[in-house]
Design a protein around this motif. Structure first.
Motif, PDB file in Angstrom:
ATOM      1  N   ALA A 275       0.827  -1.207   0.000  1.00 25.12           N
ATOM      2  CA  ALA A 275       0.000   0.000   0.000  1.00 25.12           C
ATOM      3  C   ALA A 275       0.860   1.256   0.000  1.00 25.12           C
ATOM      4  CB  ALA A 275      -0.937  -0.004   1.208  1.00 25.12           C
ATOM      5  N   VAL A 276       1.913   1.256   0.808  1.00 24.10           N
ATOM      6  CA  VAL A 276       2.818   2.404   0.864  1.00 24.10           C
ATOM      7  C   VAL A 276       3.502   2.614  -0.484  1.00 24.10           C
ATOM      8  CG1 VAL A 276       5.022   3.193   1.825  1.00 24.10           C
ATOM      9  CG2 VAL A 276       3.222   2.370   3.345  1.00 24.10           C
ATOM     10  N   ALA A 277       4.005   1.531  -1.077  1.00 22.78           N
ATOM     11  CA  ALA A 277       4.685   1.641  -2.366  1.00 22.78           C
ATOM     12  C   ALA A 277       3.737   2.120  -3.455  1.00 22.78           C
ATOM     13  CB  ALA A 277       5.298   0.297  -2.749  1.00 22.78           C
ATOM     14  N   GLY A 278       2.514   1.609  -3.441  1.00 19.97           N
ATOM     15  CA  GLY A 278       1.559   1.997  -4.474  1.00 19.97           C
ATOM     16  C   GLY A 278       0.945   3.364  -4.264  1.00 19.97           C
ATOM     17  N   GLY A 279       0.807   3.761  -2.984  1.00 23.94           N
ATOM     18  CA  GLY A 279       0.099   5.005  -2.703  1.00 23.94           C
ATOM     19  C   GLY A 279       0.973   6.216  -2.496  1.00 23.94           C
ATOM     20  N   PHE A 280       2.222   6.011  -2.068  1.00 29.78           N
ATOM     21  CA  PHE A 280       3.069   7.150  -1.697  1.00 29.78           C
ATOM     22  C   PHE A 280       4.308   7.322  -2.557  1.00 29.78           C
ATOM     23  CE2 PHE A 280       1.231   6.197   2.723  1.00 29.78           C
ATOM     24  CZ  PHE A 280       0.147   7.037   2.497  1.00 29.78           C
ATOM     25  N   SER A 281       4.735   6.283  -3.259  1.00 23.52           N
ATOM     26  CA  SER A 281       5.821   6.497  -4.203  1.00 23.52           C
ATOM     27  C   SER A 281       5.321   7.444  -5.291  1.00 23.52           C
ATOM     28  CB  SER A 281       6.281   5.174  -4.823  1.00 23.52           C
ATOM     29  OG  SER A 281       5.249   4.587  -5.588  1.00 23.52           O
ATOM     30  N   LEU A 282       6.235   8.251  -5.831  1.00 25.57           N
ATOM     31  CA  LEU A 282       5.865   9.284  -6.804  1.00 25.57           C
ATOM     32  C   LEU A 282       4.912  10.300  -6.196  1.00 25.57           C
ATOM     33  CD1 LEU A 282       5.319   6.836  -9.786  1.00 25.57           C
ATOM     34  CD2 LEU A 282       7.340   8.245  -9.395  1.00 25.57           C
ATOM     35  N   THR A 283       4.888  10.360  -4.848  1.00 26.32           N
ATOM     36  CA  THR A 283       4.028  11.289  -4.104  1.00 26.32           C
ATOM     37  C   THR A 283       2.556  11.081  -4.469  1.00 26.32           C
ATOM     38  OG1 THR A 283       5.892  12.822  -4.380  1.00 26.32           O
ATOM     39  CG2 THR A 283       3.978  13.666  -3.229  1.00 26.32           C
ATOM     40  N   GLY A 284       2.223   9.841  -4.789  1.00 26.51           N
ATOM     41  CA  GLY A 284       0.838   9.519  -5.138  1.00 26.51           C
ATOM     42  C   GLY A 284       0.405  10.041  -6.482  1.00 26.51           C
ATOM     43  N   GLN A 285       1.341  10.564  -7.263  1.00 28.18           N
ATOM     44  CA  GLN A 285       1.006  11.204  -8.534  1.00 28.18           C
ATOM     45  C   GLN A 285       1.188  10.230  -9.702  1.00 28.18           C
ATOM     46  OE1 GLN A 285       2.158  15.814  -7.707  1.00 28.18           O
ATOM     47  NE2 GLN A 285       3.853  14.380  -7.751  1.00 28.18           N
ATOM     48  N   ALA A 286       0.533   9.086  -9.605  1.00 26.64           N
ATOM     49  CA  ALA A 286       0.557   8.087 -10.662  1.00 26.64           C
ATOM     50  C   ALA A 286      -0.871   7.670 -10.952  1.00 26.64           C
ATOM     51  CB  ALA A 286       1.388   6.874 -10.244  1.00 26.64           C
ATOM     52  N   CYS A 287      -1.202   7.527 -12.227  1.00 21.58           N
ATOM     53  CA  CYS A 287      -2.576   7.149 -12.570  1.00 21.58           C
ATOM     54  C   CYS A 287      -2.921   5.769 -12.047  1.00 21.58           C
ATOM     55  CB  CYS A 287      -2.789   7.230 -14.078  1.00 21.58           C
ATOM     56  SG  CYS A 287      -1.639   6.241 -15.033  1.00 21.58           S
ATOM     57  N   THR A 288      -1.907   4.915 -11.826  1.00 18.75           N
ATOM     58  CA  THR A 288      -2.142   3.582 -11.277  1.00 18.75           C
ATOM     59  C   THR A 288      -1.888   3.523  -9.772  1.00 18.75           C
ATOM     60  OG1 THR A 288       0.133   2.980 -11.857  1.00 18.75           O
ATOM     61  CG2 THR A 288      -1.606   2.385 -13.436  1.00 18.75           C
ATOM     62  N   GLY A 289      -1.704   4.670  -9.127  1.00 15.73           N
ATOM     63  CA  GLY A 289      -1.416   4.696  -7.704  1.00 15.73           C
ATOM     64  C   GLY A 289      -2.528   4.096  -6.855  1.00 15.73           C
ATOM     65  N   THR A 290      -2.158   3.510  -5.723  1.00 13.91           N
ATOM     66  CA  THR A 290      -3.130   2.935  -4.800  1.00 13.91           C
ATOM     67  C   THR A 290      -3.796   4.056  -4.015  1.00 13.91           C
ATOM     68  OG1 THR A 290      -1.775   0.950  -4.548  1.00 13.91           O
ATOM     69  CG2 THR A 290      -3.461   1.338  -2.875  1.00 13.91           C
ATOM     70  N   SER A 291      -5.073   4.276  -4.256  1.00 14.45           N
ATOM     71  CA  SER A 291      -5.788   5.325  -3.528  1.00 14.45           C
ATOM     72  C   SER A 291      -6.828   4.767  -2.569  1.00 14.45           C
ATOM     73  CB  SER A 291      -6.470   6.286  -4.513  1.00 14.45           C
ATOM     74  OG  SER A 291      -7.346   5.580  -5.365  1.00 14.45           O
TER      75      SER A 291
END
Length: 486
Positions: A275-291
């Motif tokens: 969850a941390v890697a998906g939601g906070f890497s790239l500061t959450g600025q990824a279209c595939t980010g975990t929200s």
């Protein structure tokens, strides 16, 4: 290419680096330190954009007829140029977009990998022969390029996304007009510079950096533009899609509200780290980010405790600094949007980590927000339904797998989804049950392979053509069927 001390970087039209026709300039500032001007760029006008389309249309016939081996060699040389300059270009990318330095360098190398993939894969694109009853006739199909292709790309992956659009367009014989985001223009220019250094003919690849309001219609509504590949917000993509002539193809990679489902049998430390890697890497600025994280009731409290602790331990700072795990948001507009949604979340749910803009010292120079976690989020809350595009995770309690699927599918988006479990029953069912274009098990929602198709369903895509992989070639070609008699 270097800008003169008192002149901006220029746009590329018909093989020449040109100033904006009205002399306007865009300043490109570091979102971690807004006093740091990374570069200045000529701001293309509608006339400049039209000139780019003119150049591409004129260059297309000769490029279409260029042997594919020569086209592939240009992509290979451009890839080598990016690799040779990866450290410099990655550092520039980290400065202008806020990305961690290692991620910036890695993205430049990924762009080079993409060019090499299409240099090879594009040479394998073939048609078919068709059996029929006339022995004196041969029937076959082949693929041919469309013509002028427009690529409109975002700031969050400002070289890897352009590479996966431009490379398949060029290798299949199309001429390209490239409009990157004005929030990260320098790395886009470096990609074009790589092709220029590789010897691409004048007019085959044109660069227009400037406001969408000025350049957009000229590079999309012109009937000579036969394809538009866009990555960005759903609202902007829908507007472009509806404005195109009927003869123009569209490929839209849009928003996401991506779920990570955590079942009761999952290893919770692993799940929290995903969850941390998906939601906070790239500061959450990824279209595939975990929200959204959908957690079974029996392990919800334990999971939230682990996730909140991991979020609080992340160092927020300049992406060029050692130890930084979360960089700045990309712009003042991004900062305002994320803070607005955090305020909404405080009225809808329970804040368990973060939730504040970081201030004081170096933080006052940039756009920094703490990694934020909300618990007790209802499935229909705004923070659970609307794309935030920042370091904000909403944890939603679910009773079981079936409810998790219903909640996961209960949004307008369908880009990426992931499941954390060791239960083979659900591992097997999940790809069938979830409404998403990218489906992962025991991995983050983020990331995709260069050689695999990428795209979404519902409002995450036009659901026409996929990007990336061999599928990325299809969008830029059309099938012609030939009957040869004697």
């Amino acid at each position: 290419m270097k800008a003169d001390a008192d002149k901006p970087y220029r746009n590329l039209v018909n093989g020449a680096w040109i100033d904006a026709s009205d002399g306007a300039v865009i300043e490109n500032r570091n979102p971690a330190d807004t006093s740091d001007i990374v570069s200045r760029h000529a701001a293309a006008t509608a006339d400049d954009a039209k000139a780019a389309v003119d150049a591409a249309a004129a260059a297309f016939p000769a490029w279409r007829d260029t042997p594919i081996g020569k086209r592939a060699a240009i992509l290979e040389r451009a890839a080598a140029y990016l690799d040779a300059n990866a450290d410099q270009f990655g550092h520039e990318l980290a400065r202008e977009e806020g990305k961690l330095l290692a991620l910036g360098v890695g993205e430049v190398k990924r762009a080079a990998q993409t060019l090499r993939f299409y240099a090879i894969e594009g040479q394998t694109l073939t048609g078919e022969t068709y059996p029929q009853d006339d022995p004196a006739m041969l029937v076959y199909s082949h693929r041919e390029p469309l013509g002028v292709a427009t690529a409109i790309t975002p700031w969050n992956f400002p070289i890897s996304i352009p590479a996966r659009k431009i490379a398949p367009a060029l290798i299949t014989g199309n001429a390209v007009v490239f409009k990157p985001s004005s929030e990260a223009p320098l790395i886009a220019l470096r990609l074009v510079e790589a092709f220029v250094e590789a010897g691409i003919p004048a007019g085959v690849l044109n660069l227009v950096i400037g406001p969408s309001s000025a350049t957009g219609p000229a590079i999309t509504a012109d009937p000579r533009v036969r394809s538009v590949s866009f990555t960005g917000s759903t609202g902007a993509g829908e507007k472009i899609h509806r404005s195109l002539p009927i003869t123009t193809r569209s490929q839209m990679e849009l928003g996401g509200k991506n779920p990570l489902i955590v079942l009761a049998d999952a290893d919770l430390d692993t799940a929290a780290q995903l969850a941390v890697a998906g939601g906070f890497s790239l500061t959450g600025q990824a279209c595939t980010g975990t929200s959204r994280v959908l957690v079974e009731s029996s392990v919800k409290d334990a999971f939230i405790e682990k996730l909140a602790a991991k979020a609080a331990a992340l160092k927020v700072g300049n992406g060029l600094d050692d130890g930084t795990k979360v960089g700045p948001l990309a712009s003042a507009a991004q900062l305002k949007n994320v803070l607005d949604y955090i305020a909404i979340g405080k009225g809808e749910a329970t804040l368990v980590a973060g939730g504040n803009q970081l201030t004081g010292g170096a933080y006052d120079k940039g756009y920094f927000v703490e990694p934020t976690v909300f618990a007790d989020v209802s499935a229909d809350a705004r923070i659970a339904q609307e794309e935030i595009f920042g370091p904000v995770i909403s944890v939603i309690e679910v009773a079981d797998y079936d409810e998790a699927i219903a909640v996961a599918n209960g949004v307008q988006y369908g880009l990426s989804a992931a499941l954390v479990t060791n239960d083979f029953r659900y591992i097997q069912r999940f790809p069938h049950d979830v409404e998403a274009g990218t489906v992962k098990v025991n991995r983050t929602t983020t990331g995709n392979l260069v050689n695999a198709p990428f795209g979404g369903v519902k409002m995450s895509s036009t659901a026409t053509f996929r990007e990336s992989g061999r599928a990325g070639l299809d969008f830029f070609t059309q099938i012609k069927t030939v009957y040869l008699g004697r």
